[in-house]
Design an enzyme around this catalytic site. Structure first.
Site, PDB file in Angstrom:
ATOM      1  N   HIS A   1       0.851  -1.188   0.000  1.00  0.00           N
ATOM      2  CA  HIS A   1       0.000   0.000   0.000  1.00  0.00           C
ATOM      3  C   HIS A   1       0.885   1.235   0.000  1.00  0.00           C
ATOM      4  O   HIS A   1       1.776   1.378   0.846  1.00  0.00           O
ATOM      5  CB  HIS A   1      -0.923   0.020   1.223  1.00  0.00           C
ATOM      6  N   CYS A   2       0.654   2.127  -0.951  1.00  0.00           N
ATOM      7  CA  CYS A   2       1.462   3.335  -1.088  1.00  0.00           C
ATOM      8  C   CYS A   2       0.702   4.517  -0.498  1.00  0.00           C
ATOM      9  O   CYS A   2      -0.332   4.928  -1.056  1.00  0.00           O
ATOM     10  CB  CYS A   2       1.790   3.589  -2.556  1.00  0.00           C
ATOM     11  N   PRO A   3       1.160   5.073   0.625  1.00  0.00           N
ATOM     12  CA  PRO A   3       0.442   6.215   1.220  1.00  0.00           C
ATOM     13  C   PRO A   3       0.565   7.481   0.381  1.00  0.00           C
ATOM     14  O   PRO A   3      -0.283   8.372   0.485  1.00  0.00           O
ATOM     15  CB  PRO A   3       1.110   6.377   2.589  1.00  0.00           C
TER      16      PRO A   3
ATOM     17  N   ARG B   1      -2.032   7.073  -2.211  1.00  0.00           N
ATOM     18  CA  ARG B   1      -3.312   6.740  -1.564  1.00  0.00           C
ATOM     19  C   ARG B   1      -3.999   5.592  -2.304  1.00  0.00           C
ATOM     20  O   ARG B   1      -5.194   5.620  -2.567  1.00  0.00           O
ATOM     21  CB  ARG B   1      -4.232   7.966  -1.488  1.00  0.00           C
ATOM     22  N   ASN B   2      -3.211   4.584  -2.625  1.00  0.00           N
ATOM     23  CA  ASN B   2      -3.753   3.450  -3.352  1.00  0.00           C
ATOM     24  C   ASN B   2      -2.858   2.242  -3.122  1.00  0.00           C
ATOM     25  O   ASN B   2      -1.697   2.389  -2.751  1.00  0.00           O
ATOM     26  CB  ASN B   2      -3.833   3.765  -4.847  1.00  0.00           C
TER      27      ASN B   2
END
Length: 327
Positions: free
Chosen positions: A4-6, A9-10
């Site tokens: 998950h890539c903050p 946001r996805n």
């Protein structure tokens, strides 16, 4: 899911991985270009360091240039590391989560010291722990084509290119394997630590299959009534244990037959006496360490005889058997 890539946001997944890879490539290229421009600007200032200050940039411009250089450096370092790890995942067809599973599997095999061994699962099934090779590395070009959704390298970094198609059959998602394992579908390998924790949290000795089968055919009202009855039965059992633990008269006088027993004084403390009238102090034992408090205000609360601790343990041990009988 890869991770998950903050920042975006996805979640980076099978359908978003090509876009994430292209984003990293072009973001790093932009940062390298910005770094080159900042270097040229700083080098020009260094060359003009002997000129009067009023001929150079203002203080605000120098502060902004310094902050931008620091931000560019740390961002380039972070995204450069991310680009390298993503390229590695792309080449080996291995997601970030799968790389953690590989490291965990290697650590389990190193601790085990054997090629394979058996463990018992929570439901009593026999699980084989053995070395499993990562099965989805099918060659670097096939790996890259599979991840990008096309075998045309010209489209891999094209900004408007697509992503892999979601092909699904009746059995679920199908992925080609390299055939290094003796059968397909062995990934991910079992984790003995998780299986052991699950077995300890739900041991077979406490699992009542008859109760589970009986409750499966009950109506909601009957199920609630049976649940309340089990609650009341467990509450009565707990009260019996507490009452037995609080019963100090149960161990004030212990009949040891010919081997001896305990005598209680007015404080409720116990002194061991054999059939000949000998006490512990006659054998060099400190009698104060053997005394126990029975509620007298002048007694020490911390000294509990070993016999009483063993008696309490015997009281608590049958609880598992009581739960089985209650089921």
């Amino acid at each position: 899911m890869d991770h998950h890539c903050p920042w975006t946001r996805n979640c980076v997944s099978m359908t978003t991985f090509p876009h994430f890879l292209r984003f990293l490539v072009y973001a790093n290229l932009s940062l390298w270009a910005l770094g080159r421009l900042l270097y040229q600007r700083l080098f020009a200032l260094w060359e003009a360091r002997h000129l009067p200050a009023y001929l150079g940039p203002s203080l605000e411009a120098l502060v902004a240039l310094a902050l931008m250089s620091l931000i560019c450096f740390f961002t380039t370092l972070a995204l450069g590391i991310m680009l390298i790890s993503t390229l590695k995942s792309w080449l080996f067809n291995c997601t970030t989560i799968e790389s953690w599973e590989i490291d965990r599997h290697e650590a389990v095999l190193d601790r085990g010291g054997r090629r394979s061994w058996n463990i018992t699962g929570p439901d009593g099934e026999n699980i084989i722990v053995e070395r499993v090779e990562f099965p989805y590395d099918i060659g670097f070009f096939a790996n890259m084509a599979q991840a990008m959704g096309t075998s045309n390298p010209l489209l891999w970094l094209f900004p408007l290119a697509g992503h892999p198609e979601l092909l699904k059959d009746a059995g679920g998602w199908v992925w080609a394997e390299n055939g290094f394992n003796h059968r397909e579908g062995m990934w991910p390998p079992p984790d003995p630590e998780k299986i052991s924790r699950a077995a300890r949290s739900q041991p077979l000795s406490r699992k009542d299959y008859n109760t589970d089968l009986r409750d499966a055919v009950l109506s909601p009202e009957e199920w609630k009534r049976a649940f309340k009855e089990r609650q009341e039965r467990d509450a009565r059992h707990r009260k019996m244990i507490l009452a037995e633990l609080d019963d100090v008269n149960a161990y004030e006088v212990v009949d040891m037959n010919i081997h001896g027993g305990y005598e209680s004084d007015e404080c409720g403390s116990h002194e061991w006496v054999n059939h000949d009238g000998d006490r512990l102090q006659d054998y060099g034992v400190d009698e104060e360490a053997e005394n126990v408090d029975t509620g007298h205000p002048n007694c020490d609360d911390d000294n509990v005889p070993l016999g009483e601790l063993l008696r309490r343990r015997r009281v608590l041990l049958p609880s598992d058997r009581v739960y089985q009988a209650a089921g």
